[in-house]
Write a protein that holds these residues in place. Structure first.
Motif, PDB file in Angstrom:
ATOM      1  N   ILE A   1       0.909  -1.116   0.101  1.00 37.50           N
ATOM      2  CA  ILE A   1      -0.071  -0.085   0.105  1.00 37.50           C
ATOM      3  C   ILE A   1       0.847   1.484  -0.159  1.00 37.50           C
ATOM      4  N   SER A   2       2.060   1.285   0.781  1.00 35.67           N
ATOM      5  CA  SER A   2       3.016   2.470   0.780  1.00 35.67           C
ATOM      6  C   SER A   2       3.384   2.959  -0.456  1.00 35.67           C
ATOM      7  N   HIS A   3       3.341   1.900  -1.394  1.00 36.65           N
ATOM      8  CA  HIS A   3       4.095   2.219  -2.800  1.00 36.65           C
ATOM      9  C   HIS A   3       2.845   2.733  -3.699  1.00 36.65           C
ATOM     10  N   GLN A   4       1.917   2.669  -3.216  1.00 35.61           N
ATOM     11  CA  GLN A   4       0.589   3.070  -4.112  1.00 35.61           C
ATOM     12  C   GLN A   4       0.507   4.649  -4.129  1.00 35.61           C
ATOM     13  N   PRO A   5      -0.225   5.450  -4.775  1.00 33.96           N
ATOM     14  CA  PRO A   5      -0.375   6.821  -4.798  1.00 33.96           C
ATOM     15  C   PRO A   5      -1.217   7.194  -3.698  1.00 33.96           C
ATOM     16  N   PRO A   6      -1.136   8.396  -3.170  1.00 30.42           N
ATOM     17  CA  PRO A   6      -1.638   8.909  -1.770  1.00 30.42           C
ATOM     18  C   PRO A   6      -3.238   8.266  -1.774  1.00 30.42           C
ATOM     19  N   SER A   7      -3.966   8.638  -2.928  1.00 29.47           N
ATOM     20  CA  SER A   7      -5.300   8.398  -3.014  1.00 29.47           C
ATOM     21  C   SER A   7      -5.552   6.996  -2.768  1.00 29.47           C
ATOM     22  N   ALA A   8      -4.762   6.009  -2.966  1.00 31.95           N
ATOM     23  CA  ALA A   8      -5.132   4.635  -2.473  1.00 31.95           C
ATOM     24  C   ALA A   8      -5.114   4.521  -0.997  1.00 31.95           C
ATOM     25  N   ALA A   9      -4.166   5.222  -0.503  1.00 28.23           N
ATOM     26  CA  ALA A   9      -4.266   5.398   0.968  1.00 28.23           C
ATOM     27  C   ALA A   9      -5.371   5.918   1.475  1.00 28.23           C
ATOM     28  N   LEU A  10      -5.666   6.825   0.837  1.00 25.75           N
ATOM     29  CA  LEU A  10      -6.760   7.952   1.370  1.00 25.75           C
ATOM     30  C   LEU A  10      -8.086   7.027   1.343  1.00 25.75           C
ATOM     31  N   VAL A  11      -8.308   6.311   0.239  1.00 26.30           N
ATOM     32  CA  VAL A  11      -9.603   5.556   0.071  1.00 26.30           C
ATOM     33  C   VAL A  11      -9.563   4.286   1.152  1.00 26.30           C
ATOM     34  N   LEU A  12      -8.447   3.533   1.192  1.00 28.30           N
ATOM     35  CA  LEU A  12      -8.589   2.772   2.232  1.00 28.30           C
ATOM     36  C   LEU A  12      -8.707   2.989   3.763  1.00 28.30           C
ATOM     37  N   GLN A  13      -8.138   4.387   4.053  1.00 27.15           N
ATOM     38  CA  GLN A  13      -8.311   5.020   5.487  1.00 27.15           C
ATOM     39  C   GLN A  13      -9.693   5.389   5.589  1.00 27.15           C
ATOM     40  N   THR A  14     -10.427   5.877   4.531  1.00 26.16           N
ATOM     41  CA  THR A  14     -11.605   6.222   4.670  1.00 26.16           C
ATOM     42  C   THR A  14     -12.627   5.179   5.083  1.00 26.16           C
TER      43      THR A  14
ATOM     44  N   LEU B   1     -11.642   2.225   6.348  1.00 29.90           N
ATOM     45  CA  LEU B   1     -11.321   1.684   7.427  1.00 29.90           C
ATOM     46  C   LEU B   1     -12.022   2.585   8.600  1.00 29.90           C
ATOM     47  N   THR B   2     -12.181   3.784   8.697  1.00 29.58           N
ATOM     48  CA  THR B   2     -12.555   4.640   9.736  1.00 29.58           C
ATOM     49  C   THR B   2     -14.192   4.985   9.487  1.00 29.58           C
ATOM     50  N   GLN B   3     -14.665   4.761   8.288  1.00 27.08           N
ATOM     51  CA  GLN B   3     -16.076   5.491   7.934  1.00 27.08           C
ATOM     52  C   GLN B   3     -16.928   4.372   7.300  1.00 27.08           C
ATOM     53  N   GLY B   4     -16.361   3.230   6.787  1.00 27.51           N
ATOM     54  CA  GLY B   4     -17.145   2.523   5.903  1.00 27.51           C
ATOM     55  C   GLY B   4     -17.904   1.554   6.760  1.00 27.51           C
ATOM     56  N   PRO B   5     -18.655   0.708   5.897  1.00 33.32           N
ATOM     57  CA  PRO B   5     -18.679   0.527   4.484  1.00 33.32           C
ATOM     58  C   PRO B   5     -19.351   1.616   3.880  1.00 33.32           C
ATOM     59  N   LEU B   6     -19.018   2.036   2.768  1.00 34.35           N
ATOM     60  CA  LEU B   6     -19.514   3.183   1.944  1.00 34.35           C
ATOM     61  C   LEU B   6     -19.821   2.769   0.414  1.00 34.35           C
ATOM     62  N   THR B   7     -20.756   3.386  -0.295  1.00 27.53           N
ATOM     63  CA  THR B   7     -20.616   3.192  -1.548  1.00 27.53           C
ATOM     64  C   THR B   7     -19.330   4.108  -2.307  1.00 27.53           C
ATOM     65  N   ARG B   8     -19.407   3.863  -3.662  1.00 27.31           N
ATOM     66  CA  ARG B   8     -18.300   4.386  -4.337  1.00 27.31           C
ATOM     67  C   ARG B   8     -18.634   6.149  -4.315  1.00 27.31           C
TER      68      ARG B   8
ATOM     69  N   ASP C   1      -6.262  -7.350  -4.922  1.00 28.18           N
ATOM     70  CA  ASP C   1      -5.125  -7.635  -3.907  1.00 28.18           C
ATOM     71  C   ASP C   1      -6.016  -7.900  -2.455  1.00 28.18           C
ATOM     72  N   GLY C   2      -7.253  -8.020  -2.416  1.00 27.16           N
ATOM     73  CA  GLY C   2      -7.901  -8.340  -1.106  1.00 27.16           C
ATOM     74  C   GLY C   2      -8.053  -7.191  -0.103  1.00 27.16           C
ATOM     75  N   TRP C   3      -7.521  -6.113  -0.324  1.00 23.53           N
ATOM     76  CA  TRP C   3      -7.628  -5.164   0.692  1.00 23.53           C
ATOM     77  C   TRP C   3      -9.094  -4.751   1.039  1.00 23.53           C
ATOM     78  N   ILE C   4      -9.768  -4.738  -0.001  1.00 27.80           N
ATOM     79  CA  ILE C   4     -11.183  -4.225   0.281  1.00 27.80           C
ATOM     80  C   ILE C   4     -12.242  -5.321  -0.327  1.00 27.80           C
TER      81      ILE C   4
END
Length: 396
Positions: free
Chosen positions: A3-16, A18-25, A49-52
């Motif tokens: 994940i740390s090698h992905q663009p910041p937007s990927a981390a932002l999606v996963l973090q959001t 993680l803390t606020q989901g489940p969510l629709t796109r 890759d099975g993160w979400i």
């Protein structure tokens, strides 16, 4: 996928998620500020890759088709958090959502660095054994990383305990030592700051733009989340509320100065002051509390002065960062009834203007919650390696 090698937007999606989901796109896009195309683009590799994962349909409908909920897969990664105290280690194994899977406490027979590192390694091995294997041959993920938390001046970016008065450590490269002993990537952080991260993600700070966590016990600490970021400061020592000078005492603090909050309001300082007032040098904290609750004027006076110092310090936090809420925790809150009135009185006197509207919330938390904070720090490093002096769900 790292994940740390992905663009910041990927981390932002996963973090959001993680803390606020489940969510629709669509809702994910609204909360992250990403376009629908960007959400789709960064979600695809996370799904592959099975993160979400995609759940059932939500009640929301997008034009032309029903909306699907997206959520984090908790079982995708595991982490271990370890809280180091002066005489004990508290460890916790968690999943990607920081849900506890196993906990364990072990005594520390020595505060020597080598002894502590070896004990941490044994504790990690014990907890990690719960991450291997599963029902009917299921393979569970190995522990991704470890988060170790220590009271004092901690350089989280460098993994160094610069000074911990309770352990009597100076300049200890703890992250590298634990990583060498365990073979698992390790992060080290100040214990109160780590607990603040856990409260931001999963506790009483969820959904708040700004809050502070004040801990009262062997020391007096403070973690601060401002606009979604837990603040460490330029030198990693922000939140040292215990060393805020409030005056009114010539007692010497553990830092060597006088007039500090900690010199008046830490549990040890309270015991020492009651001993001085009563002449009973064998008195314990429990004995001091019993005296105060029985109406002993000298003992009650000590708790009143401690409450005033804490109230003034908390008001200073409210005046400086304007939090929506101040969470008061730590082992010292077991005696909160003895100084709550004075805390609130001093806070009301000193808080400036609208800062007085800040909510004060008592939240007793066991040391296992502090270990969970270490695991949350380890999870943070999954998304982004330490590169600055702030941490938080909005970007580390």
């Amino acid at each position: 996928m790292n994940i740390s090698h992905q663009p910041p937007s990927a981390a932002l999606v996963l973090q959001t998620l993680l803390t606020q989901g489940p969510l629709t796109r669509a809702e994910l896009g609204r909360r992250t500020g990403l376009s629908s195309g960007a959400v789709t683009k960064v979600s695809a590799p996370l799904l592959d890759d099975g993160w979400i994962t995609e759940l059932g349909l939500s009640g929301e409908r997008q034009p032309g088709r029903p909306a699907t909920l997206v959520a984090v897969r908790p079982e995708r990664a595991r982490f271990i958090g370890v809280k180091v105290t002066a005489d004990e280690l508290i460890g916790m194994l968690v999943d990607l959502t920081a849900a506890p899977l196993a906990t364990r406490r072990v005594p520390l027979r020595s505060r020597d660095v080598g002894t502590v590192v070896r004990t941490v390694a044994r504790l990690v091995r014990t907890l990690a054994s719960g991450a291997e294997g599963g029902a009917e041959g299921e393979t569970r993920p190995a522990v991704h990383s470890i988060g170790v938390t220590v009271a004092g001046d901690v350089d989280g970016a460098g993994g160094i305990v610069r000074y911990s008065p309770f352990l009597d450590w100076r300049g200890v490269g703890l992250a590298a030592l634990v990583e060498e002993a365990t073979g698992i990537a390790t992060a080290v952080e100040n214990d109160v700051r780590a607990l603040t991260v856990a409260e931001q993600w999963f506790g009483a700070g969820v959904g708040l733009s700004s809050f502070a966590l004040v801990t009262v016990g062997a020391g007096v600490g403070c973690g601060m989340s401002v606009e979604g970021r837990v603040i460490a400061g330029a030198f990693g020592v922000s939140g040292e509320l215990g060393h805020l000078p409030v005056g009114g005492t010539d007692r010497v603090c553990t830092c060597g100065n006088t007039g500090c909050v900690e010199a008046v309001a830490s549990t040890q300082a309270i015991v020492e002051q009651v001993q001085e007032q009563t002449g009973n040098t064998d008195l314990s904290l429990a004995g001091a509390v019993r005296l105060a609750r029985s109406g002993d004027a000298a003992a009650r006076g000590v708790f009143t002065r401690a409450g005033r110092a804490l109230g003034l310090a908390i008001a200073s936090v409210a005046n400086l960062i304007g939090p929506e809420r101040v969470i008061i925790s730590g082992e010292g809150v077991a005696t909160y009834d003895l100084f709550t009135e004075e805390i609130r009185r001093a806070f009301a006197e000193q808080a400036f203007g609208a800062a007085a509207r800040c909510e004060l919330v008592l939240r007793p938390l066991p040391f296992e919650a502090w270990a969970r904070g270490g695991a949350a720090i380890a999870a943070h490093r999954l998304f982004s390696p330490p590169s600055g002096r702030t941490t938080g769900a909005a970007g580390f």
